[in-house]
Design an enzyme around this catalytic site. Structure first.
Site, short mmCIF file in Angstrom:
data_model
loop_
_atom_site.label_atom_id
_atom_site.label_comp_id
_atom_site.label_asym_id
_atom_site.label_seq_id
_atom_site.Cartn_x
_atom_site.Cartn_y
_atom_site.Cartn_z
N LYS A 166 0.85 -1.20 0.00
CA LYS A 166 0.00 0.00 0.00
C LYS A 166 0.88 1.23 0.00
CE LYS A 166 -4.44 0.94 0.03
NZ LYS A 166 -5.40 0.20 -0.81
N GLY A 192 -22.83 4.26 1.12
CA GLY A 192 -21.72 4.85 0.38
C GLY A 192 -21.99 4.79 -1.12
N GLY A 245 -20.13 6.26 -3.71
CA GLY A 245 -19.02 6.67 -4.56
C GLY A 245 -19.04 5.87 -5.86
N VAL A 251 -17.80 2.96 -6.73
CA VAL A 251 -18.15 1.54 -6.60
C VAL A 251 -19.56 1.37 -6.04
CG1 VAL A 251 -17.54 -0.65 -5.53
CG2 VAL A 251 -15.75 0.87 -6.34
#
Length: 341
Positions: free
Chosen positions: A72, A172, A174, A176
């Site tokens: 990451k 959520g 967003g 996706v």
């Protein structure tokens, strides 16, 4: 015990911002993990995020059957303006210095165009725009993998993979989450939608769905809860409020701690680990851009998430353990085999 192979923390030569790369494992192959640009209370909070997210990526790649480990990139940002291009070029330099042991893609705060900038300094980057020869926005494939997981989950919990007539709460909206909501609506599901940003109301309006506050969505009387925002929503405080039968969504790190999986299990709520559900984007991009597979082969990997979920839920039921424990066991087996080889 510290389990990461390598952690790089350096000050960007152009931006002056800390660039953090956590390399968790390369036992299965070069590590993969997105580049996250976000504001943190302190830069060390970004380091904590990178350590946790990179470990989750190792599990995600292992369970998905990818020949890759987990990593990451996190760049803690100031609260005000910053030089975006300078930050991205600094990220590219840091990745290039790892000599191919790690490749990145989009994450929170970055997109396909940003990957082009990083690509000016390193070739170890995926999800560049399709016009530039990349695989494009990974959110489409992530959403496809989520829906494949939901079909498998519904088959295990309700006896049928059919989504029509089922009630889903998507928290959520967003890239996706909104895509998942549209796919569910097209399949005939009933939706309860939520997002902290009022500007996302248009998604709910277009689907004719109710838009409620995030807390109300978590506690909605639905068949399946789909966390699709930031993590940490499943806690000892929120689990008693849940009225769903099952949970599966793409938000990273949905549990505040692994022990919360036991609380869900005790309540009879089937939770599919987020790193299993959200693997579609990384599976597709890695297959096409890093491993030279055809789009058809990469799509088959994404659709295969449904089979992975079925296997995990079967293993969980047989052993009487949580799906999280079953996923950990599968990842550990693959890592042990790779290290032995």
């Amino acid at each position: 015990m510290f389990e990461h192979e390598q952690v790089v923390i350096r000050t960007g030569a152009r931006s002056g911002r800390p660039v953090i790369i956590a390399l968790h494992s390369t036992a299965l192959g070069p590590a993969l993990g997105g580049c996250r640009l976000a504001v943190y209370p302190h830069w060390t909070d970004g380091l904590t995020d990178a350590l946790r997210l990179s470990a989750a990526m190792t599990g995600k790649c292992a369970v998905a059957g990818l020949p890759n480990g987990g990593g990451k990139t996190v760049v803690p940002l100031p609260a005000g303006p910053f030089d975006r291009r300078a930050v991205l070029l600094d990220v590219g330099d840091a990745i290039e210095d790892l000599g191919g042991r790690y490749g990145t893609g989009p994450d929170v705060g970055t997109g396909t165009d940003d990957m082009l900038v990083i690509g000016e300094r390193t070739r170890h980057v995926a999800c560049r725009p399709t016009s530039a020869g990349g695989s494009g926005d990974s959110s489409t494939q992530t959403a496809a993998g989520v829906v494949a997981a939901l079909h498998a989950l519904c088959a295990a919990v309700f006896g049928s993979p059919d989504l029509a007539g089922r009630r889903f709460a998507v928290v959520g909206l967003g890239r996706v989450g909104a895509d998942v909501a549209r796919r569910l609506a097209a399949a005939g599901a009933t939706l309860v939608l939520s997002d902290v940003d009022p500007a996302r109301r248009h998604v709910a309006d277009a689907l004719g769905a109710a838009l409620v506050a995030p807390g109300d969505a978590l506690a909605a009387d639905v068949d399946v809860l789909v966390p699709a925002a930031l993590g940490g929503v499943l806690t000892p405080g929120s689990v008693p409020l849940l009225r769903c039968r099952a949970i599966a969504g793409p938000a990273n790190n949905q549990l505040d701690a692994d022990a919360t999986a036991d609380l869900l299990h005790a309540r009879g709520i089937v939770w599919v680990p987020d790193h299993v559900v959200s693997a579609g984007g990384v599976a597709y991009a890695a297959a096409v851009e890093l491993h030279g597979e055809t789009p058809a082969q990469a799509t088959a990997r994404v659709e295969g998430i449904g089979g992975t979920v079925r296997s995990l839920l079967d293993a969980s039921a047989r052993a009487g353990v949580t799906p999280l424990a079953a996923a950990h066991d599968l990842a550990a087996q693959r890592l042990r085999s790779a290290r032995a080889a």
